[in-house]
Design a protein around this motif. Structure first.
Motif, PDB file in Angstrom:
ATOM      1  N   ALA A 147      64.299  51.109  19.576  1.00  0.00           N
ATOM      2  CA  ALA A 147      64.832  50.222  19.323  1.00  0.00           C
ATOM      3  C   ALA A 147      65.690  50.229  18.214  1.00  0.00           C
ATOM      4  N   HIS A 148      66.978  49.722  17.862  1.00  0.00           N
ATOM      5  CA  HIS A 148      66.866  49.318  16.402  1.00  0.00           C
ATOM      6  C   HIS A 148      66.187  49.406  14.982  1.00  0.00           C
ATOM      7  N   LEU A 149      66.342  50.054  14.564  1.00  0.00           N
ATOM      8  CA  LEU A 149      65.202  49.206  12.897  1.00  0.00           C
ATOM      9  C   LEU A 149      66.240  48.910  12.312  1.00  0.00           C
ATOM     10  N   ASP A 150      65.670  47.435  11.360  1.00  0.00           N
ATOM     11  CA  ASP A 150      66.257  47.562  10.873  1.00  0.00           C
ATOM     12  C   ASP A 150      65.306  47.261   9.222  1.00  0.00           C
ATOM     13  N   ARG A 151      66.246  47.848   8.069  1.00  0.00           N
ATOM     14  CA  ARG A 151      64.702  48.130   7.378  1.00  0.00           C
ATOM     15  C   ARG A 151      64.492  46.958   6.508  1.00  0.00           C
ATOM     16  N   GLY A 152      64.360  46.748   5.754  1.00  0.00           N
ATOM     17  CA  GLY A 152      64.327  45.312   5.115  1.00  0.00           C
ATOM     18  C   GLY A 152      62.568  45.877   4.442  1.00  0.00           C
ATOM     19  N   VAL A 153      62.647  44.065   3.182  1.00  0.00           N
ATOM     20  CA  VAL A 153      61.315  43.590   2.316  1.00  0.00           C
ATOM     21  C   VAL A 153      60.695  42.865   2.868  1.00  0.00           C
ATOM     22  N   LEU A 154      59.325  42.657   2.118  1.00  0.00           N
ATOM     23  CA  LEU A 154      58.752  41.198   2.953  1.00  0.00           C
ATOM     24  C   LEU A 154      59.161  40.374   2.447  1.00  0.00           C
ATOM     25  N   ASP A 155      59.224  39.159   3.064  1.00  0.00           N
ATOM     26  CA  ASP A 155      59.996  37.511   2.622  1.00  0.00           C
ATOM     27  C   ASP A 155      58.512  37.217   1.561  1.00  0.00           C
ATOM     28  N   PRO A 156      59.516  35.807   0.994  1.00  0.00           N
ATOM     29  CA  PRO A 156      59.097  35.580  -0.035  1.00  0.00           C
ATOM     30  C   PRO A 156      57.679  34.808   0.822  1.00  0.00           C
ATOM     31  N   ALA A 157      57.729  33.893   1.706  1.00  0.00           N
ATOM     32  CA  ALA A 157      56.890  32.878   2.529  1.00  0.00           C
ATOM     33  C   ALA A 157      55.631  33.858   3.026  1.00  0.00           C
ATOM     34  N   THR A 158      55.965  34.956   3.214  1.00  0.00           N
ATOM     35  CA  THR A 158      55.109  36.100   4.143  1.00  0.00           C
ATOM     36  C   THR A 158      53.562  36.438   2.970  1.00  0.00           C
ATOM     37  N   LEU A 159      54.980  36.382   1.845  1.00  0.00           N
ATOM     38  CA  LEU A 159      53.559  36.755   0.801  1.00  0.00           C
ATOM     39  C   LEU A 159      52.591  36.125   0.698  1.00  0.00           C
ATOM     40  N   ALA A 160      53.764  35.056   0.233  1.00  0.00           N
ATOM     41  CA  ALA A 160      52.927  33.962  -0.367  1.00  0.00           C
ATOM     42  C   ALA A 160      51.267  33.125   0.716  1.00  0.00           C
ATOM     43  N   LEU A 161      51.813  33.492   1.353  1.00  0.00           N
ATOM     44  CA  LEU A 161      50.703  33.268   3.063  1.00  0.00           C
ATOM     45  C   LEU A 161      49.506  34.264   2.608  1.00  0.00           C
ATOM     46  N   ALA A 162      50.198  35.459   2.402  1.00  0.00           N
ATOM     47  CA  ALA A 162      49.061  36.793   2.626  1.00  0.00           C
ATOM     48  C   ALA A 162      47.930  36.429   0.705  1.00  0.00           C
ATOM     49  N   ARG A 163      48.854  36.478  -0.015  1.00  0.00           N
ATOM     50  CA  ARG A 163      47.596  35.848  -1.336  1.00  0.00           C
ATOM     51  C   ARG A 163      47.109  34.769  -0.970  1.00  0.00           C
ATOM     52  N   ARG A 164      47.218  33.852  -0.582  1.00  0.00           N
ATOM     53  CA  ARG A 164      46.477  32.851  -0.207  1.00  0.00           C
ATOM     54  C   ARG A 164      45.121  32.690   0.604  1.00  0.00           C
ATOM     55  N   LEU A 165      45.483  34.112   2.066  1.00  0.00           N
ATOM     56  CA  LEU A 165      44.119  34.266   2.610  1.00  0.00           C
ATOM     57  C   LEU A 165      43.470  35.483   2.339  1.00  0.00           C
ATOM     58  N   ALA A 166      44.016  36.551   1.207  1.00  0.00           N
ATOM     59  CA  ALA A 166      43.677  37.771   0.998  1.00  0.00           C
ATOM     60  C   ALA A 166      42.359  37.609   0.718  1.00  0.00           C
ATOM     61  N   ALA A 167      41.238  36.584  -0.564  1.00  0.00           N
ATOM     62  CA  ALA A 167      40.243  36.656  -0.959  1.00  0.00           C
ATOM     63  C   ALA A 167      39.207  36.845   0.867  1.00  0.00           C
ATOM     64  N   GLU A 168      40.108  35.707   1.662  1.00  0.00           N
ATOM     65  CA  GLU A 168      38.434  36.239   3.175  1.00  0.00           C
ATOM     66  C   GLU A 168      38.727  37.365   3.750  1.00  0.00           C
ATOM     67  N   HIS A 169      39.993  38.367   3.415  1.00  0.00           N
ATOM     68  CA  HIS A 169      38.983  39.623   3.740  1.00  0.00           C
ATOM     69  C   HIS A 169      39.166  40.702   2.639  1.00  0.00           C
ATOM     70  N   VAL A 170      38.328  40.160   1.678  1.00  0.00           N
ATOM     71  CA  VAL A 170      37.883  40.912   0.443  1.00  0.00           C
ATOM     72  C   VAL A 170      36.245  40.934   0.342  1.00  0.00           C
ATOM     73  N   ALA A 171      35.207  41.762   0.833  1.00  0.00           N
ATOM     74  CA  ALA A 171      34.102  42.179   1.129  1.00  0.00           C
ATOM     75  C   ALA A 171      33.772  43.150  -0.284  1.00  0.00           C
ATOM     76  N   LEU A 172      31.998  41.442  -0.764  1.00  0.00           N
ATOM     77  CA  LEU A 172      31.741  42.345  -1.953  1.00  0.00           C
ATOM     78  C   LEU A 172      30.327  42.825  -2.123  1.00  0.00           C
ATOM     79  N   ALA A 173      30.180  43.655  -2.656  1.00  0.00           N
ATOM     80  CA  ALA A 173      28.395  44.393  -2.266  1.00  0.00           C
ATOM     81  C   ALA A 173      28.099  43.101  -3.825  1.00  0.00           C
ATOM     82  N   PRO A 174      26.460  43.076  -3.244  1.00  0.00           N
ATOM     83  CA  PRO A 174      25.782  42.271  -4.416  1.00  0.00           C
ATOM     84  C   PRO A 174      25.599  43.327  -5.618  1.00  0.00           C
ATOM     85  N   GLY A 175      25.624  42.355  -6.932  1.00  0.00           N
ATOM     86  CA  GLY A 175      25.774  42.904  -8.243  1.00  0.00           C
ATOM     87  C   GLY A 175      26.591  43.477  -8.684  1.00  0.00           C
TER      88      GLY A 175
END
Length: 254
Positions: free
Chosen positions: A226-254
């Motif tokens: 395909a044709h490759l269109d180089r870009g940067v992550l859009d602000p709306a996607t990054l904002a959503l990712a930052r809201r979702l991030a805590a759901e993906h962090v695994a924390l060890a006890p202690g």
């Protein structure tokens, strides 16, 4: 060349735990809603152990997260399935987000296409690769790419949304010793058997290969599709990712 266009991203957020994984999830959700186009994200991550859903259900999961933390690795719960995999600054993380009105029907075709692209990219670097699971590999998968039936070089998983698919994984460019160093205690804690000798890197086969070399080769191969269109992550996607991030962090006890 087809009229297909794939947006290329290299954005990474190593100082924000969970955000890189959440970006992949946010792209999948937004692509399913028709808000973002087909996207291939290829970036250098930080030191992460990515656990699959089955890992989180093992009695030794907390111990595994602690073992990763003790060796300087952040633990995250991955977007696509499979067993624990490792990312370092000597690997490449990839995430291909593909809008599709019926994503379930194309599961195997997407796996095959991605694996073929990687085999072609590795060949451009002088490394012979083949598709398939090898005995004793970590995070085993039918669409892993290996060299000579001995060492795993690339692993991949897939997750579906209603109208899109995510195909993501890791390419080990250098530092196979780092993979072994953390996976030996992590897999022991999870009660999983594997052969550490199967953890390999492109650099083990052809010394001197870099992440920059590998990025260029993967994009050259993808550019035949395909044709490759180089870009940067859009602000709306990054904002959503930052809201979702805590759901993906695994924390060890202690």
């Amino acid at each position: 060349m087809s009229d297909r266009t794939i947006r290329i991203l290299h954005d990474a957020y190593p100082s924000e735990p969970g955000v890189d994984t959440a970006v992949s999830r946010a792209l999948l959700l937004r692509a399913s809603r028709g808000e973002v186009p087909e996207t291939f994200r290829l970036h250098v991550p930080n030191r992460i152990v990515a656990f699959g859903k089955r890992d989180t259900l093992e009695p030794g999961y907390a111990e595994a997260v602690s073992a990763a933390r003790d060796r300087g690795f952040t633990s995250i719960e991955r977007l696509a399935g499979g067993r624990a995999a490792v990312f370092t600054e000597l690997t490449l993380a990839f995430a291909w987000t593909i809008p599709d009105p019926d994503p379930r029907s194309g599961i195997y075709e997407r796996f095959e296409r991605l694996a073929s692209i990687m085999v072609g990219a590795f060949a451009r670097l002088g490394v012979a690769g083949a598709v398939g699971q090898i005995a004793g590999e970590y995070c085993p998968g039918d669409y892993s790419v290996h060299h000579d039936g001995r060492i795993k070089l690339m692993g991949v998983g897939q997750r579906l949304a209603r109208h899109a698919a995510h195909v993501g994984g890791v390419i080990v460019v250098q530092g196979s010793d780092l993979i072994r160093e953390v996976l030996v205690p992590v897999y022991a804690a999870l009660g999983l058997t594997w052969d550490p000798a199967t953890a390999g890197a492109l650099d083990d086969v052809r010394p001197g290969i870099t992440t920059d070399d590998t990025i260029a080769s993967v994009l050259d191969q993808l550019g035949g599709l395909a044709h490759l269109d180089r870009g940067v992550l859009d602000p709306a996607t990054l904002a959503l990712a930052r809201r979702l991030a805590a759901e993906h962090v695994a924390l060890a006890p202690g």
